[in-house]
Design a protein around this motif. Sequence first.
Motif, PDB file in Angstrom:
ATOM      1  N   PHE A   1      -0.922   5.451  14.709  1.00 38.90           N
ATOM      2  CA  PHE A   1      -1.886   5.743  13.738  1.00 38.90           C
ATOM      3  C   PHE A   1      -1.965   4.820  12.776  1.00 38.90           C
ATOM      4  N   LEU A   2      -2.918   4.212  12.352  1.00 42.86           N
ATOM      5  CA  LEU A   2      -2.909   3.347  11.187  1.00 42.86           C
ATOM      6  C   LEU A   2      -3.944   3.666  10.010  1.00 42.86           C
ATOM      7  N   MET A   3      -3.248   3.526   8.889  1.00 37.94           N
ATOM      8  CA  MET A   3      -4.367   3.836   7.723  1.00 37.94           C
ATOM      9  C   MET A   3      -4.268   2.615   6.883  1.00 37.94           C
ATOM     10  N   GLU A   4      -5.377   2.017   6.517  1.00 40.29           N
ATOM     11  CA  GLU A   4      -5.716   0.935   5.804  1.00 40.29           C
ATOM     12  C   GLU A   4      -5.945   1.110   4.371  1.00 40.29           C
ATOM     13  N   ILE A   5      -5.128   0.939   3.382  1.00 36.97           N
ATOM     14  CA  ILE A   5      -5.438   1.115   2.028  1.00 36.97           C
ATOM     15  C   ILE A   5      -5.771   0.018   1.173  1.00 36.97           C
ATOM     16  N   ASP A   6      -6.749  -0.062   0.510  1.00 35.13           N
ATOM     17  CA  ASP A   6      -6.992  -1.143  -0.562  1.00 35.13           C
ATOM     18  C   ASP A   6      -5.783  -0.917  -1.775  1.00 35.13           C
ATOM     19  N   ALA A   7      -5.264  -2.263  -1.885  1.00 34.20           N
ATOM     20  CA  ALA A   7      -4.081  -2.242  -2.632  1.00 34.20           C
ATOM     21  C   ALA A   7      -4.415  -3.016  -3.943  1.00 34.20           C
ATOM     22  N   ALA A   8      -5.652  -3.527  -4.249  1.00 36.77           N
ATOM     23  CA  ALA A   8      -6.045  -4.369  -5.158  1.00 36.77           C
ATOM     24  C   ALA A   8      -6.008  -3.397  -6.423  1.00 36.77           C
ATOM     25  N   GLY A   9      -5.520  -3.897  -7.409  1.00 45.25           N
ATOM     26  CA  GLY A   9      -5.246  -3.265  -8.622  1.00 45.25           C
ATOM     27  C   GLY A   9      -4.359  -2.115  -8.902  1.00 45.25           C
ATOM     28  N   HIS A  10      -3.573  -1.963  -7.827  1.00 42.05           N
ATOM     29  CA  HIS A  10      -2.352  -0.911  -7.812  1.00 42.05           C
ATOM     30  C   HIS A  10      -1.135  -1.585  -7.684  1.00 42.05           C
ATOM     31  N   ASP A  11      -0.133  -0.853  -8.132  1.00 42.92           N
ATOM     32  CA  ASP A  11       1.368  -1.131  -8.231  1.00 42.92           C
ATOM     33  C   ASP A  11       1.648  -1.155  -6.454  1.00 42.92           C
ATOM     34  N   VAL A  12       2.085  -2.104  -5.855  1.00 44.74           N
ATOM     35  CA  VAL A  12       2.019  -2.321  -4.485  1.00 44.74           C
ATOM     36  C   VAL A  12       3.504  -1.581  -4.140  1.00 44.74           C
ATOM     37  N   ASP A  13       4.505  -2.157  -4.925  1.00 38.75           N
ATOM     38  CA  ASP A  13       5.806  -1.199  -4.770  1.00 38.75           C
ATOM     39  C   ASP A  13       5.574   0.281  -4.791  1.00 38.75           C
ATOM     40  N   GLY A  14       5.059   0.738  -5.902  1.00 36.28           N
ATOM     41  CA  GLY A  14       4.747   2.344  -6.170  1.00 36.28           C
ATOM     42  C   GLY A  14       4.031   2.850  -5.081  1.00 36.28           C
ATOM     43  N   LEU A  15       3.051   2.199  -4.628  1.00 36.83           N
ATOM     44  CA  LEU A  15       2.214   2.509  -3.523  1.00 36.83           C
ATOM     45  C   LEU A  15       3.038   2.619  -2.173  1.00 36.83           C
ATOM     46  N   THR A  16       3.578   1.567  -1.991  1.00 39.45           N
ATOM     47  CA  THR A  16       4.543   1.708  -0.788  1.00 39.45           C
ATOM     48  C   THR A  16       5.554   2.694  -0.714  1.00 39.45           C
ATOM     49  N   LYS A  17       6.115   3.005  -1.843  1.00 46.13           N
ATOM     50  CA  LYS A  17       7.094   4.342  -1.951  1.00 46.13           C
ATOM     51  C   LYS A  17       6.123   5.384  -1.711  1.00 46.13           C
ATOM     52  N   PHE A  18       5.374   5.718  -2.289  1.00 43.92           N
ATOM     53  CA  PHE A  18       4.089   6.736  -2.265  1.00 43.92           C
ATOM     54  C   PHE A  18       3.886   7.058  -0.635  1.00 43.92           C
ATOM     55  N   LEU A  19       3.614   5.910  -0.029  1.00 41.95           N
ATOM     56  CA  LEU A  19       3.040   5.903   1.489  1.00 41.95           C
ATOM     57  C   LEU A  19       4.413   6.282   2.347  1.00 41.95           C
ATOM     58  N   TYR A  20       5.715   5.684   2.029  1.00 40.92           N
ATOM     59  CA  TYR A  20       6.783   6.260   2.578  1.00 40.92           C
ATOM     60  C   TYR A  20       7.089   7.643   2.515  1.00 40.92           C
TER      61      TYR A  20
END
Length: 174
Positions: free
Chosen positions: A143-162
């Motif tokens: 299952f794949l969720m596509e999230i818009d990362a523009a304007g967000h901290d990519v590292d923080g968002l990646t950790k949040f998703l993990y």
Amino acid sequence: MASKVIHAIYNDDDLLLQAVKQVREARYHIGEIYTPFPVHGLDKVMGLAPTRLAITSFLYGVVGLTVAVVMMNGLMIQDWPQDIGGKPSFSFLQNMPAFVPIMFELTVFFAAHLMVITFYMRSKIWPFKKAENPDVRTTDDMFLMEIDAAGHDVDGLTKFLYDTGASEIKLIEK
């Protein structure tokens, strides 16, 4: 400027539902979700508006019923009246019990076939169209969720998703 999206891959549909809830609560924008089968309740969790396809199907059925009535009246009553089994051939209403199966079948026929065409047009699935699936594993078991990362901290968002249970995360430049 290229936009960035994150593809978070999950291996369970229940895990995906919980992750969608958490991502929406954190106010991230979910662009699209790709699943190998329909996931019950995903549309509600994503906050999608209810579909109007049921209304369309009803209207297509009404069109089919109208075509059946006009066709039978025109052919069997007006154009070429015949005495079949002792039934009177001068009135549609007197013959209607014999016409009910035809009316039912054409109602279902029109609703079903026009809904398939409507589904393909609404989904933009044309003949010979190239697939837009970003990861082929979503046609099998992922299952794949596509999230818009523009304007967000990519590292923080990646950790949040993990933390939500993603088994794999990719940053994609579009």
